[in-house]
Scaffold this motif. Structure first.
Motif, PDB file in Angstrom:
ATOM      1  N   GLN A 111       0.844  -1.187   0.000  1.00  0.00           N
ATOM      2  CA  GLN A 111       0.000   0.000   0.000  1.00  0.00           C
ATOM      3  C   GLN A 111       0.890   1.252   0.000  1.00  0.00           C
ATOM      4  OE1 GLN A 111      -0.943  -2.245   2.911  1.00  0.00           O
ATOM      5  NE2 GLN A 111      -2.164  -3.346   1.398  1.00  0.00           N
ATOM      6  N   ASP A 112       0.261   2.354  -0.388  1.00  0.00           N
ATOM      7  CA  ASP A 112       0.898   3.682  -0.281  1.00  0.00           C
ATOM      8  C   ASP A 112       2.232   3.752  -1.019  1.00  0.00           C
ATOM      9  OD1 ASP A 112      -1.217   4.469   1.372  1.00  0.00           O
ATOM     10  OD2 ASP A 112      -0.192   3.720   3.161  1.00  0.00           O
ATOM     11  N   GLN A 113       2.298   3.100  -2.155  1.00  0.00           N
ATOM     12  CA  GLN A 113       3.546   3.148  -2.911  1.00  0.00           C
ATOM     13  C   GLN A 113       3.752   4.507  -3.555  1.00  0.00           C
ATOM     14  OE1 GLN A 113       4.778  -0.246  -5.277  1.00  0.00           O
ATOM     15  NE2 GLN A 113       5.284   1.080  -7.010  1.00  0.00           N
ATOM     16  N   GLY A 114       2.650   5.184  -3.868  1.00  0.00           N
ATOM     17  CA  GLY A 114       2.744   6.420  -4.648  1.00  0.00           C
ATOM     18  C   GLY A 114       2.479   6.114  -6.106  1.00  0.00           C
ATOM     19  N   GLY A 115       1.997   7.095  -6.852  1.00  0.00           N
ATOM     20  CA  GLY A 115       1.681   6.844  -8.250  1.00  0.00           C
ATOM     21  C   GLY A 115       1.169   8.083  -8.931  1.00  0.00           C
ATOM     22  N   PHE A 116       0.445   7.843  -9.995  1.00  0.00           N
ATOM     23  CA  PHE A 116      -0.037   8.969 -10.807  1.00  0.00           C
ATOM     24  C   PHE A 116      -1.379   8.596 -11.415  1.00  0.00           C
ATOM     25  CE2 PHE A 116      -0.647  11.147 -14.821  1.00  0.00           C
ATOM     26  CZ  PHE A 116      -0.304  12.450 -14.531  1.00  0.00           C
TER      27      PHE A 116
ATOM     28  N   GLY B 123      -3.084  13.517 -10.335  1.00  0.00           N
ATOM     29  CA  GLY B 123      -1.722  13.952 -10.630  1.00  0.00           C
ATOM     30  C   GLY B 123      -0.713  13.046  -9.966  1.00  0.00           C
ATOM     31  N   TYR B 124       0.463  13.581  -9.735  1.00  0.00           N
ATOM     32  CA  TYR B 124       1.526  12.769  -9.114  1.00  0.00           C
ATOM     33  C   TYR B 124       1.307  12.745  -7.607  1.00  0.00           C
ATOM     34  CZ  TYR B 124       6.194  10.844  -8.315  1.00  0.00           C
ATOM     35  OH  TYR B 124       7.236  10.040  -7.960  1.00  0.00           O
TER      36      TYR B 124
END
Lengths: 232, 572
Positions: B391-396, B401-402
């Motif tokens: 979870q919460d890896q980050g993405g777009f 947005g980013y």
């Protein structure tokens, strides 16, 4: 003195070989160390503890995707560790026409999976116990990076072609994944060969939120103090 | 009591190791290794000074980094369309509004000049937080190896169901262990670094002296476990050697001079330490008692050696970084503090550094103070965790947005640590006092990771979604002898249901095209392991293609398996 040392070393070698033999050689009948933990109770063997539940009794839809024929690949063979020797004529093993064997005691416990009358953490507990039984027999967790692979292992893709859950269980969806009572696939997290974390996304159906449900440590049945909801 | 100079011909530990190995069928490897070690030792001259110094550093990403976003296909790469079409919210656009989180384009020279490579195959991009690693890559000081992983035999998606696979694929601890041993199909006995130490230590390092060849900044690890038991791991903390409790920092309450273990203060602490050390200096007939004392004695000696190395390194001052007392930071610490964007004048500047930077500071100090440690060949192990980004890896996403996540934090930590460490190594080579005959190409740092993460995300929300356990991953190598500005191995086509992924899965779990031993063997050879002995360090290597060949035909797996494309170190 030297003679004494020689004898002592010989005894040490013998002890070492015995220890390693117990650890690594295939068990002829059963592995005492494992049997102590996994020995089915008389009740389990007799099937007296089986219960009937509305979910289990509910009409079933078409069978979900069945797993492929067992690949016959057991990775433990590299370690010289074979599955637990079992008496497959025992009452808890039900032979199926397709060559698979249903382990009825575990399958019966899994009928309670997603029972709305029980606490959701008990679902995780039931699955944890089923995985633990698999591990006791095959000496390692299912080789699974995905939910689907856990289901395949529990429905016959293993060296004994043993089923621990009925492939038509309502908790198995059309993608051959085990889902929680909110129809979200469980997350199986293989930490090690003997530790498989299982997580439900909870009511909000989103992983990583406060209502996720998981058991911190593997527990045995009847020990409700040992698990808790994950509030992280 | 007996003569302390009398050698024990065989320790109980050594005996047990040998008998256990013999009973488990690996006696041949042990005997070969022992025999070669004796030959190496016999051929070696008496080591009197540190010359031809080389240090290899293994940096383990515990938890499994998302290699798909650390090194991603760039503009025009044949896998770029699959990346954008199948990575969902984990796909990072090459350019986005504002441009503040754009990946950094890099061009791999080896693929650009390879006529067999597909058009555009040389175009990659690094994670947005790896801006400094782009500079290192472009400067030829950093390279990547694509799609490396644990393998028992050469394997493709087509043979996945028919060949033996590494046990417990996708399990964290098992795959960590197998990366570090490089022998996935045998019960764990030793790590590949440990076997290198078994073979090289008697030839390159001072006999019976000074610090172990295998130093860990990350506690006990599998990679440095010695097969013969002759080269124990020595753990050093971010603050240096682990000292005995109860005598103050660096024995300040018991010693008047920390580097002199006999400069006892005339107080209770001094007398207590002296008494303890006197007791530890007794020798015993009982093996357990004797080995207990040996361990303590060696620990005290190692403290002194490491302390001397740190003291020497600390004498190298940073030209601009000043601490909160108005004094200059040591060059090494100051470089890391500034690189991490921390105010050097703040009271807790050092403690605010990420653990990885702290570990690499200690390694850099031991390299700078190498003359105090007595080893011409040194192996370091360090690590950082937090990569298991389910979870919460980050993405777009177009709407959000980013969205930065845990992977961004991890990549920023990595970027700063590697950049600062590389800067220190380059500066050390020209430092008049500590530099000596040290050259920038006297170190190599290589990464490991449990495995890669699934190519497809496990959710649809940018930021909170993550990725799961996969297999072949991308790793990096840094140092002067690294053939930088190249991408070795073979980058997958990133089709999550294609011919590079495990059958039956639609998540994108790349079957490794290069084995761990193919990736690691160049390090062994660089350190001095002869061609004839590589197989002793990596007994499964003979099953795979020679790592020191090159070739690229992304459409032909037979070609890939026959051409490892792993010759990533120059001059070996």
């Amino acid at each position: 003195m030297k003679k004494f040392i020689f004898i002592a070393l010989a005894l040490l070698i013998a002890a070492e070989v015995i220890v390693l033999s117990v650890r690594f050689l295939p068990s002829k009948k059963s592995d005492p160390a494992t049997t102590q933990a996994s020995k089915p109770t008389e009740e389990e063997v007799s099937g007296a503890s089986r219960v009937s539940h509305p979910i289990a009794a509910a009409p079933r839809g078409p069978a979900p995707n069945l797993p492929p024929e067992t690949k016959g690949v057991i990775r433990s063979e590299f370690f010289g560790v074979e599955p637990l020797a079992l008496d497959l004529s025992a009452p808890v093993f039900e032979q199926r026409g397709d060559g698979r064997i249903l382990k009825t005691d575990v399958a019966d416990q899994l009928k309670e999976l997603n029972n709305p009358e029980q606490d959701p953490v008990e679902d995780i507990q039931i699955l944890t116990s089923a995985i633990a039984t698999y591990r006791q027999i095959f000496r390692e967790n299912p080789i699974a990076g995905e939910n689907r692979e856990v289901v395949e292992a529990l429905t016959g893709n293993n060296p004994y072609r043993m089923m621990f859950i009925d492939p038509a269980h309502p908790a198995i969806n059309s993608s051959n994944e085990l889902v929680d009572r909110w129809k979200v696939p469980y997350e199986f997290h293989p930490v090690s060969r003997d530790n498989m974390e299982i997580r439900s996304a909870g009511l909000d159906r989103q992983f990583g939120t406060g209502d996720d449900i998981m058991i911190e440590e593997p527990v045995q049945f009847g020990d409700p103090e040992s698990f808790e909801e994950n509030d992280q | 009591m007996r003569n302390p100079n009398k050698k024990i011909e065989m320790s109980r530990r050594g005996f047990l190791a040998r008998s256990a190995c013999a009973s488990m069928g690996v006696g041949g490897v042990v005997n070969t290794l022992a025999h070669m070690r004796l030959m190496e030792g016999a051929l070696a001259n008496t080591v009197s000074s540190i010359s031809d110094y080389k240090a290899a550093i293994v940096l383990f990403h515990f938890g499994a980094t998302d290699g798909n976003n650390m090194l991603m296909p760039g503009n025009g790469h044949p896998a770029r369309n699959n990346y954008e079409n199948n990575r969902g919210v984990l796909a990072l656009p090459l350019s986005s509004p504002g441009g503040t989180n754009d990946p950094h384009p890099i061009v791999a020279d080896n693929l650009a000049s390879d006529p067999a490579a597909a058009a555009g195959a040389e175009n990659f991009a690094l994670h947005p937080e790896l801006g400094d690693l782009k500079t290192l890559f472009d400067d030829g000081e950093l390279a990547f190896a694509a799609n490396v992983g644990t393998l028992v035999v050469p394997t493709t998606a087509a043979t996945y169901n028919s060949v033996p696979l590494p046990p417990q694929l996708f399990s964290h601890s098992d795959q960590q262990n197998q990366w570090q041993s490089s022998i996935p199909d045998k019960p764990f006995q030793s790590g590949w670094s440990g076997r290198i130490a078994d073979l090289l230590n008697p030839a390159w390092n001072e006999p019976d002296g000074k610090i172990s060849m295998s130093v860990s900044l990350s506690g006990i690890n599998d990679n440095q476990v010695s097969l013969l038991g002759d080269v124990p791991q020595y753990s050093v903390t971010n603050n240096g050697a682990i000292s005995l409790n109860g005598y103050g920092t660096n024995y300040s309450n018991a010693l008047s001079n920390a580097s002199d273990p006999t400069s006892y203060n005339r107080n209770a602490n001094g007398r207590r330490l002296k008494a303890f050390q006197d007791i530890m200096n007794y020798t015993h007939d009982h093996l357990f008692e004797e080995n207990y004392n040996v361990v303590v004695r060696r620990a005290r000696e190692n403290e002194g050696f490491v302390g001397n190395a740190f003291t020497a390194a600390d004498s190298w001052l940073h030209p601009s970084a000043v601490n909160n007392n108005g004094n200059p930071w040591g060059f090494i610490e100051g470089t890391f503090i500034l690189q991490n964007g921390i105010n050097p004048a703040s009271g807790n500047a050092l403690n605010n550094l990420p653990s990885l930077s702290r570990q690499l500071i200690s390694i850099a100090k031991m390299i700078a103070g190498r003359n105090s440690l007595g080893n011409s060949r040194q192996l370091f192990f360090c690590s950082y965790g937090g990569h298991d980004t389910h979870q919460d890896q980050g993405g777009f996403s177009t709407g959000a947005g980013y969205v930065a996540g845990d992977l961004d934090d991890n990549m920023a930590t990595l970027n700063n640590a590697l950049k600062a460490f590389n800067d220190v190594m380059k500066a050390l080579a020209s430092e008049p006092t500590l530099g000596g005959d040290f050259n920038y190409n006297d170190f190599i740092l290589a990464s490991h990771s449990d495995f890669n993460r699934t190519f497809t995300p496990n959710g649809t929300v940018a930021g909170s979604s993550g990725s799961d356990h996969a297999w072949g991953t991308n790793v990096y190598m840094m140092g002067g002898d690294v053939r930088g500005k190249n991408v070795f191995g073979y980058y997958p086509d990133l089709n999550p249901t294609g011919t590079w992924t495990t059958p039956g899965s639609s998540r994108g779990r790349w079957v490794p095209s290069s084995a761990v031993e193919q990736f690691s063997a160049p390090i062994a050879k660089w350190l001095g392991i002869a061609d004839t002995e590589i197989g002793t360090i990596f007994p499964n290597l003979e099953r795979f293609a020679d790592p020191f060949t090159a070739g690229y035909d992304p459409t032909d797996f037979d070609s890939i398996l026959a051409n490892a494309n792993m010759d990533w170190i120059t001059g070996i």
